[in-house]
Scaffold this motif. Structure first.
Motif, mmCIF file in Angstrom:
data_model
loop_
_atom_site.group_PDB
_atom_site.id
_atom_site.type_symbol
_atom_site.label_atom_id
_atom_site.label_comp_id
_atom_site.label_asym_id
_atom_site.label_seq_id
_atom_site.Cartn_x
_atom_site.Cartn_y
_atom_site.Cartn_z
ATOM 1 N N MET A 1 0.844 -1.203 0.000
ATOM 2 C CA MET A 1 0.000 0.000 0.000
ATOM 3 C C MET A 1 0.875 1.247 0.000
ATOM 4 S SD MET A 1 -2.824 -1.275 2.784
ATOM 5 C CE MET A 1 -3.508 0.371 2.949
ATOM 6 N N ASN A 4 0.838 3.547 3.236
ATOM 7 C CA ASN A 4 1.550 2.926 4.343
ATOM 8 C C ASN A 4 3.057 3.027 4.130
ATOM 9 O OD1 ASN A 4 1.617 1.311 6.813
ATOM 10 N ND2 ASN A 4 2.422 -0.311 5.510
ATOM 11 N N ASP A 65 -0.814 10.290 -4.311
ATOM 12 C CA ASP A 65 -1.339 8.926 -4.216
ATOM 13 C C ASP A 65 -2.858 8.925 -4.044
ATOM 14 O OD1 ASP A 65 1.040 7.624 -4.606
ATOM 15 O OD2 ASP A 65 1.530 7.485 -2.480
ATOM 16 N N GLU A 70 -5.270 5.809 -4.757
ATOM 17 C CA GLU A 70 -4.688 4.852 -3.828
ATOM 18 C C GLU A 70 -5.503 4.834 -2.530
ATOM 19 O OE1 GLU A 70 -2.298 2.719 -4.099
ATOM 20 O OE2 GLU A 70 -1.209 3.320 -5.900
ATOM 21 N N GLU A 71 -5.549 3.675 -1.884
ATOM 22 C CA GLU A 71 -6.257 3.565 -0.610
ATOM 23 C C GLU A 71 -5.367 4.003 0.541
ATOM 24 O OE1 GLU A 71 -7.500 -0.495 -0.200
ATOM 25 O OE2 GLU A 71 -9.440 -0.114 -1.123
ATOM 26 N N SER A 72 -6.011 4.508 1.593
ATOM 27 C CA SER A 72 -5.272 4.873 2.796
ATOM 28 C C SER A 72 -4.883 3.611 3.562
ATOM 29 C CB SER A 72 -6.135 5.768 3.694
ATOM 30 O OG SER A 72 -7.146 4.997 4.335
ATOM 31 N N ASN A 75 -7.752 1.678 4.403
ATOM 32 C CA ASN A 75 -8.555 1.277 3.231
ATOM 33 C C ASN A 75 -9.649 2.284 2.869
ATOM 34 O OD1 ASN A 75 -7.124 -1.227 3.038
ATOM 35 N ND2 ASN A 75 -8.379 -2.007 4.712
ATOM 36 N N ARG A 77 -10.728 5.847 0.627
ATOM 37 C CA ARG A 77 -10.399 6.681 -0.527
ATOM 38 C C ARG A 77 -11.232 7.955 -0.452
ATOM 39 N NH1 ARG A 77 -10.565 1.652 -3.744
ATOM 40 N NH2 ARG A 77 -8.478 1.226 -4.588
#
Length: 208
Positions: A1, A4, A65, A70-72, A75, A77
């Motif tokens: 991710m 992360n 991102d 992109e997901e945090s 998870n 967005r």
């Protein structure tokens, strides 16, 4: 991710630079420093400059991102008002017709976050809470990077406000490693307080 990893990279960089600062402050058994004052100040101020760059880099990467969907870490967005095809395209949209985006300016970041994300997503809230501290850090960064009458005056103003004492001809080193009177529960330098604030904000941004 991606988000992360951004957080991991930021924390690793800060940790490594803190090790440089610790090295610069090593002492002999008699309590005297192992390296000269000038070298100690040079290493410490250089480390602070790189810490600030690490923060700018982290915010820029996270912003881009999120913009490319992109997901945090948790998870999530954001709802966003642009759909760039990749990171380069996202950067072009952010910069627009400017020469560059100033990732050191929290007010500028909060402003564009409201353009690209619903209600500024996490950037507006995370940066608004430390807006003043980030502007002070930028003033300290500027004084360490290039000494002039303007940067000296601004640094003295920041030092006077933070320390609540008349501060004249301060240096970035002297302020950063002064005990912060705003911390009443423990002994903490101005730099340590700043790094704690940055770490909390970085986690908030990465979590989304």
């Amino acid at each position: 991710m991606a988000l992360n990893q951004n957080l991991i990279d930021f924390r690793l960089t800060i940790s490594q630079l803190n090790q440089h600062i610790q090295f610069a402050h090593k002492k002999y058994a008699n309590g005297s420093y192992k390296i000269t004052t000038n070298l100690r100040e040079f290493i410490s101020e250089s480390a602070f400059l790189k810490m600030f760059i690490a923060w700018e880099t982290f915010v820029e990467k996270c912003f881009i991102d999120y913009l490319i969907n992109e997901e945090s870490v948790l998870n999530r967005r954001p709802a966003k008002w642009a759909n760039p095809i990749d990171s380069d395209h996202a950067n072009q949209l952010i910069v627009g017709n400017q020469k560059h985006m100033d990732w050191s300016n929290p007010e500028a970041i909060r402003k564009i976050s409201k353009i690209f994300f619903h209600q500024g997503y996490v950037f507006d809230t995370a940066l608004s809470s430390i807006n003043g501290d980030l502007m002070d850090m930028k003033a300290i960064r500027n004084s360490a990077a290039h000494l002039s009458s303007t940067t000296t005056t601004k640094l003295d103003g920041v030092a006077t406000r933070i320390l609540s004492i008349p501060s004249v001809n301060f240096t970035a080193y002297r302020l950063l490693f002064h005990n912060d009177p705003r911390i009443t529960t423990a002994t903490q330098t101005v730099l340590e307080r700043y790094l704690n604030l940055l770490d909390i904000a970085a986690e908030e941004i990465a979590n989304g």
